[in-house]
Design an enzyme around this catalytic site. Structure first.
Site, PDB file in Angstrom:
ATOM      1  N   LYS A 172      -9.064 -35.714 -21.340  1.00 43.43           N
ATOM      2  CA  LYS A 172      -8.884 -36.989 -20.644  1.00 43.43           C
ATOM      3  C   LYS A 172      -9.376 -36.938 -19.198  1.00 43.43           C
ATOM      4  CE  LYS A 172      -5.060 -38.571 -23.524  1.00 43.43           C
ATOM      5  NZ  LYS A 172      -5.480 -37.737 -24.650  1.00 43.43           N
ATOM      6  N   GLU A 219      -1.324 -40.694 -13.855  1.00 49.25           N
ATOM      7  CA  GLU A 219      -1.938 -42.015 -13.728  1.00 49.25           C
ATOM      8  C   GLU A 219      -0.948 -42.996 -13.119  1.00 49.25           C
ATOM      9  OE1 GLU A 219      -5.087 -42.110 -17.479  1.00 49.25           O
ATOM     10  OE2 GLU A 219      -3.159 -43.152 -17.636  1.00 49.25           O
ATOM     11  N   HIS A 247       5.278 -44.939 -26.029  1.00 47.11           N
ATOM     12  CA  HIS A 247       3.841 -44.666 -26.012  1.00 47.11           C
ATOM     13  C   HIS A 247       3.268 -44.388 -27.395  1.00 47.11           C
ATOM     14  CE1 HIS A 247       4.449 -44.520 -21.722  1.00 47.11           C
ATOM     15  NE2 HIS A 247       5.269 -43.505 -21.854  1.00 47.11           N
ATOM     16  N   ARG A 253     -12.208 -38.764 -32.582  1.00 46.82           N
ATOM     17  CA  ARG A 253     -11.755 -38.567 -33.967  1.00 46.82           C
ATOM     18  C   ARG A 253     -11.550 -39.940 -34.601  1.00 46.82           C
ATOM     19  NH1 ARG A 253      -6.552 -40.260 -33.315  1.00 46.82           N
ATOM     20  NH2 ARG A 253      -5.458 -39.664 -31.414  1.00 46.82           N
TER      21      ARG A 253
END
Length: 621
Positions: A116, A200, A235, A297
């Site tokens: 990421k 973040e 999440h 993926r």
């Protein structure tokens, strides 16, 4: 074309891949751990190979064992599915080095976009807006805490190698950061073998929008439009749909073009998903959408894209891996109707979504014209080792409202038991007024948590059906009373039933003879929810006080932390034990201030639901 395919995964996705491979005439090889011996995916494959004990690190995350299994079974290709090693560049390279076909993107693309933090840097270099935060190599707790403070709370801690909501925590206060970081790292290490995280900025009212991309070895990349995955709990995606509500042509063009550029930047091959986060406060605007990450993926929610485009994405994966060009050009792809997917999990929403383990005696999920991608069948058992996903229900209809109605019908008509699932929760979420009106953001479930998680009372017809099984209407009992009289008509009988949540329900039923069974229980299903009903007793003893200091495991699982010892003084709300099951952690906290009198389990112990973990003595005075 590939001749023999080993699927390096389990459950629903392994079964899904097998269906396409079988249609294409490809021999399938399953792998299984000791916990999955006899599982549906192992039974359905042409061949099955044991790869190790139940722990994922010693089986599904052990690349050497997977490659050895492929060689032993005569497979010439490996499909990783999703999760486990699907985004591990080292494993992809090892597969290629072994002379096998890797059904996935090149290792270099996985390394570049699967991480990421690296992916965000690439996007920044390409001029794509990204969410503010920290993605540095210094992973010391002090540096991460400092960067979180500099970003400004609230922040999101996220595993750099993660996905599926694992290794992710929202932190609203600086004093909670250290504990949340430790939990994220444990989850990330267990699920992905990498404890590194990034920070973040938390965006208020976010929507999760993602774009399906596909590349081939001939230099072509296409997109297959967007999905909305904003319905999330902790999440973890719960309901996904395509196209995204409120997405106009201009914004769609902008976001899909950005996703294609991202894939082209790393010479991407195969199926991938570029994820974006959008500020939902002002609708979907191109200047209020930021790159989030790329999943290198196949996604869990890929069926909704298949539905609206008419494309079998697994077939495309297999053909591209064999060197064939993409079957369609961009101009040949379009959106047909509306598709929506609901994930059926073995979990109990009324008990905080705790994982549900045990044997599945009944599994009948169909109806409403939906597609069902299942990883279990009646007679199978669900353990505490892996993700609790049982099946995915996918509806494809001309309109969003019709897709919602079809899913609700399938959930209401389906029966799974005695294992508890989230079917009733999904049924209520699909019927939520905000969801129906497409007023979406990732916080919707949390805001409506109480009404969504708590089952409503069963309907009158369901209560009558249960009462006819439990009540002897031919004679009065201490738990029922006759009422009313009409000439030449049967007497009526009124009963009070009690459900598993302790709620009492009065029901009137006509004179239907039966056997009085005051101690028996009867299970009915209503709105996707199972209700276990008994006749209410007038002599029932009051429930015991829950604040007795006995902290028991709320689920079967593994102890990963016991930060107290006998004699320790603890404050109310202090964590005294942490249990893990199906990659989910649950912290047990002290209900009052006191002293630890007994510790009943140690780190790494496997415990059953109800096992005593800690006993507290309250402070006197």
């Amino acid at each position: 074309m590939i001749g023999s395919l080993l699927i390096a995964n389990r459950g629903e996705i392994a079964c899904r891949i097998m269906r396409t491979a079988r249609r294409l005439g490809i021999r399938t090889v399953a792998v299984y751990s000791d916990a999955d011996a006899g599982a549906l995916h192992a039974r359905e494959a042409d061949a099955a190979v044991r790869i190790g004990p139940a722990a994922a690190a010693e089986s599904y995350l052990d690349g050497a064992r997977l490659i050895a299994a492929a060689r032993a079974a005569g497979a010439d290709a490996i499909h990783p599915g999703y999760g486990f090693l699907s985004e591990n560049a080292g494993f992809a390279q090892a597969v290629l080095d072994a002379g096998l076909v890797w059904v996935g993107p090149p290792p270099a693309a996985i390394a570049a976009m699967g991480s990421k933090d690296t992916a965000k840097r690439l996007m920044q270099q390409a001029g794509v807006a990204t969410v503010p935060g920290y993605m540095g190599n210094d992973q010391s707790p002090a540096r991460l805490a400092a960067e979180a403070a500099a970003t400004g709370y609230s922040v999101l801690i996220k595993a750099v190698a993660g996905g599926g909501g694992k290794g992710m925590r929202k932190v609203e206060r600086e004093e909670d950061f250290s504990e949340a970081l430790a939990a994220c790292r444990r989850e990330a290490q267990a699920a992905f073998g990498n404890p590194d995280v990034l920070i973040e900025k938390w965006i208020d009212n976010p929507r999760h929008i993602e774009v399906q991309v596909f590349g081939d070895t001939h230099g072509r990349v296409v997109h297959l439009f967007e999905r909305d995955c904003s319905m999330q709990r902790r999440h973890q995606k719960v309901i996904e749909e395509a196209p995204a509500p409120g997405m106009d042509a201009a914004v769609r063009q902008a976001i899909c073009a950005a996703a294609v550029r991202a894939a082209e930047a790393v010479d991407y091959v195969g199926a991938g998903t570029v994820e974006f986060i959008a500020d939902a406060g002002e609708g979907l605007r191109a200047d209020r959408i930021w790159f989030l990450e790329m999943n290198t993926r196949l996604q869990v929610e890929h069926p909704v894209t298949e539905a609206i485009t008419g494309v079998d994405l697994v077939e495309w994966q297999l053909r591209v891996a064999a060197g064939e060009p993409l079957p369609r050009r961009q101009e040949e792809l379009g959106i047909d109707g509306w598709a929506m997917e609901a994930r059926l999990y073995a979990e109990d929403p009324a008990r905080g979504f705790l994982p549900s383990v045990g044997r599945i005696e009944r599994f009948a999920v169909s109806g409403g014209g939906v597609r069902v991608d299942a990883g279990v069948a009646a007679g199978d058992s669900v353990g505490a080792w892996y993700d609790p996903l049982l099946a995915k229900l996918i509806a494809h209809w001309p309109t969003r409202a019709e897709a919602i109605a079809a899913l609700r019908t399938a959930l209401a008509d389906g029966v799974t038991g005695p294992l508890v699932t989230n079917a009733g929760f999904l049924h209520r979420l699909l019927g939520d007024a905000d969801f129906a009106a497409a007023r979406l953001d990732t916080g919707l479930i949390a805001r409506h948590a109480e009404s969504l998680a708590t089952p409503p009372p069963p309907g009158p017809e369901a209560l009558r059906a249960a009462a006819t099984q439990l009540l002897d209407v031919a004679g009065a009992t201490p738990w029922s009373s006759r009422s009313g009289f009409r000439l030449n008509a049967p007497p009526e009988c009124r009963a009070t039933l009690v459900d598993q949540y302790g709620r009492r329900h009065a029901v009137d039923i006509g004179g239907i003879a039966g056997t009085n069974r005051p101690e028996a229980a009867h299970t009915i299903h209503d709105g996707g929810e199972p209700y276990v009903l008994r006749l209410a007793r007038t002599d029932a003893a009051p429930a015991a006080d829950s604040r007795d200091g006995l902290l028991r495991s709320p689920m079967s699982g593994r102890i990963i932390a016991v930060p107290v010892a006998p004699g320790d003084r603890v404050a109310a709300g202090q964590v005294v034990a942490v249990v893990e099951a199906m990659k989910m952690e649950l912290a047990l906290t002290a209900p009052f201030a006191g002293t630890v009198a007994e510790v009943g389990a140690a780190v790494a112990d496997q415990v059953e639901e109800g096992a005593l973990l800690v006993r507290l003595d309250g402070e006197e005075g």
